[in-house]
Design an enzyme around this catalytic site. Structure first.
Site, short mmCIF file in Angstrom:
data_model
loop_
_atom_site.label_atom_id
_atom_site.label_comp_id
_atom_site.label_asym_id
_atom_site.label_seq_id
_atom_site.Cartn_x
_atom_site.Cartn_y
_atom_site.Cartn_z
N LYS A 45 0.81 -1.21 0.00
CA LYS A 45 0.00 0.00 0.00
C LYS A 45 0.85 1.26 0.00
CE LYS A 45 -3.33 -2.37 2.93
NZ LYS A 45 -3.79 -2.50 4.32
N GLY A 46 2.12 1.12 0.38
CA GLY A 46 2.93 2.30 0.67
C GLY A 46 3.03 3.35 -0.42
N GLU A 101 7.61 2.80 -6.12
CA GLU A 101 7.78 2.29 -4.75
C GLU A 101 7.88 3.44 -3.76
OE1 GLU A 101 7.59 -0.03 -2.73
OE2 GLU A 101 8.63 -1.87 -3.28
N ASP A 102 7.50 3.15 -2.53
CA ASP A 102 7.67 4.14 -1.47
C ASP A 102 9.12 4.21 -1.00
OD1 ASP A 102 7.59 1.57 -0.37
OD2 ASP A 102 6.09 2.03 1.15
N ASP A 105 14.87 -0.47 0.64
CA ASP A 105 15.58 -0.71 1.89
C ASP A 105 16.64 -1.78 1.67
OD1 ASP A 105 16.02 -0.51 4.70
OD2 ASP A 105 14.57 -2.07 5.11
N PHE A 154 13.48 4.58 10.80
CA PHE A 154 12.18 4.05 10.38
C PHE A 154 11.22 5.21 10.16
CE2 PHE A 154 8.06 2.09 10.54
CZ PHE A 154 8.26 0.95 9.77
N VAL A 155 10.74 5.34 8.93
CA VAL A 155 9.92 6.50 8.59
C VAL A 155 8.46 6.13 8.34
CG1 VAL A 155 11.81 7.92 7.70
CG2 VAL A 155 10.65 6.33 6.16
N ARG A 167 -0.33 6.67 7.53
CA ARG A 167 -0.18 6.81 6.08
C ARG A 167 -0.64 8.18 5.58
NH1 ARG A 167 1.09 1.76 3.95
NH2 ARG A 167 0.17 -0.05 4.96
P1 5GP Z 1 13.10 -4.07 1.16
O1 5GP Z 1 12.51 -5.30 0.61
O2 5GP Z 1 13.79 -3.16 0.16
O3 5GP Z 1 13.96 -4.33 2.38
O4 5GP Z 1 11.95 -3.29 1.87
C1 5GP Z 1 11.08 -2.54 1.28
C2 5GP Z 1 9.83 -2.50 2.12
O5 5GP Z 1 10.10 -2.51 3.53
C3 5GP Z 1 9.15 -1.19 1.86
O6 5GP Z 1 8.32 -1.28 0.71
C4 5GP Z 1 8.40 -0.99 3.15
O7 5GP Z 1 7.20 -1.70 3.10
C5 5GP Z 1 9.27 -1.59 4.20
N1 5GP Z 1 10.12 -0.56 4.84
C6 5GP Z 1 11.46 -0.48 4.81
N2 5GP Z 1 11.89 0.59 5.50
C7 5GP Z 1 10.78 1.20 5.97
C8 5GP Z 1 10.57 2.38 6.78
O8 5GP Z 1 11.48 3.10 7.19
N3 5GP Z 1 9.27 2.69 7.05
C9 5GP Z 1 8.22 1.94 6.62
N4 5GP Z 1 7.01 2.35 6.96
N5 5GP Z 1 8.39 0.83 5.87
C10 5GP Z 1 9.66 0.47 5.55
MG MG Z 2 6.27 -1.30 0.60
#
Ligand code: 5GP
Ligand code: MG
Length: 181
Positions: A45-46, A101-102, A105, A154-155, A167
């Site tokens: 949803k992000g 993407e939001d 990470d 963490f945001v 959100r």
């Molecule tokens: P990745 O697979 O690249 O580790 O993670 C991506 C997903 O992790 C993002 O789409 C999000 O859902 C979650 N995520 C990673 N860091 C954050 C953060 O700082 N805040 C939030 N709300 N979600 C995060």
């Molecule tokens: Mg996400």
């Protein structure tokens, strides 16, 4: 009236900064894809807030679809294993696709998505992410367009949640108490 939940959290990026950067990204993307129809694929949803703002500044013929994904376990951070909970509604074969993407990470989510989406044979596949936590990367994926590189915090806000909350916040704020994993 009580205060909006989260409005006491510290601001990392304010709404005006975000709006300015989203317009810049939209201008760049509009130049790069000039004259070509573009399919935006938002990751729910992000990404819904970012996609809505970005799409409205693109000077291109745009269509929109969404994919919903979930990580196993309901952690603040993704556990690594990703699954699709809502697939695309329409084929992307032969299309220029821009994944929206939001936040990038560890890179696991996009690495997985890249595999799934390229199997559908789009003409091109690129990624725009509003936020990029470069220092957290475990898999070497790169976004083609990045709004902001941010530190390892963490945001929430502007689409991003903590246990589904926050959100709707207009700024990106951080939760100092969520530990990194
Ligand atoms: P990745 O697979 O690249 O580790 O993670 C991506 C997903 O992790 C993002 O789409 C999000 O859902 C979650 N995520 C990673 N860091 C954050 C953060 O700082 N805040 C939030 N709300 N979600 C995060
Ligand atoms: Mg996400």
């Amino acid at each position: 009236m009580s205060e909006l939940p989260g409005s006491n959290l510290e601001v990392l990026l304010d709404a005006e900064q975000i709006a300015r950067r989203v317009r810049e990204l939209a201008a760049q993307i509009s130049t790069d894809y000039r004259g070509r129809p573009l399919r935006l694929v938002g990751i729910l949803k992000g990404a819904w807030v970012f996609l809505a703002d970005l799409a409205r500044h693109l000077n291109l013929e745009v269509t929109v679809d969404f994919l919903s994904i979930a990580s196993y376990g309901d952690n603040s951070y993704s556990s690594g294993a990703v699954r699709i909970t809502k697939d695309l509604d329409q084929s992307i074969e032969g299309l220029d696709v821009l994944v929206v993407e939001d936040i990038l990470d560890t890179g696991r989510t996009f690495h997985y998505l890249e595999g799934v989406l390229s199997a559908h044979q789009p003409n091109s596949l690129k990624l725009v992410t509003l936020l990029d936590k470069v220092s957290r990367r475990l898999i070497p994926v790169r976004a083609d367009y990045v709004g902001f590189e941010i530190p390892d915090v963490f945001v929430v806000g502007y689409g991003l949640d903590y246990h589904q909350k926050y959100r709707q916040l207009r700024d990106v704020r951080f939760l100092p108490s969520v530990p990194s994993v």
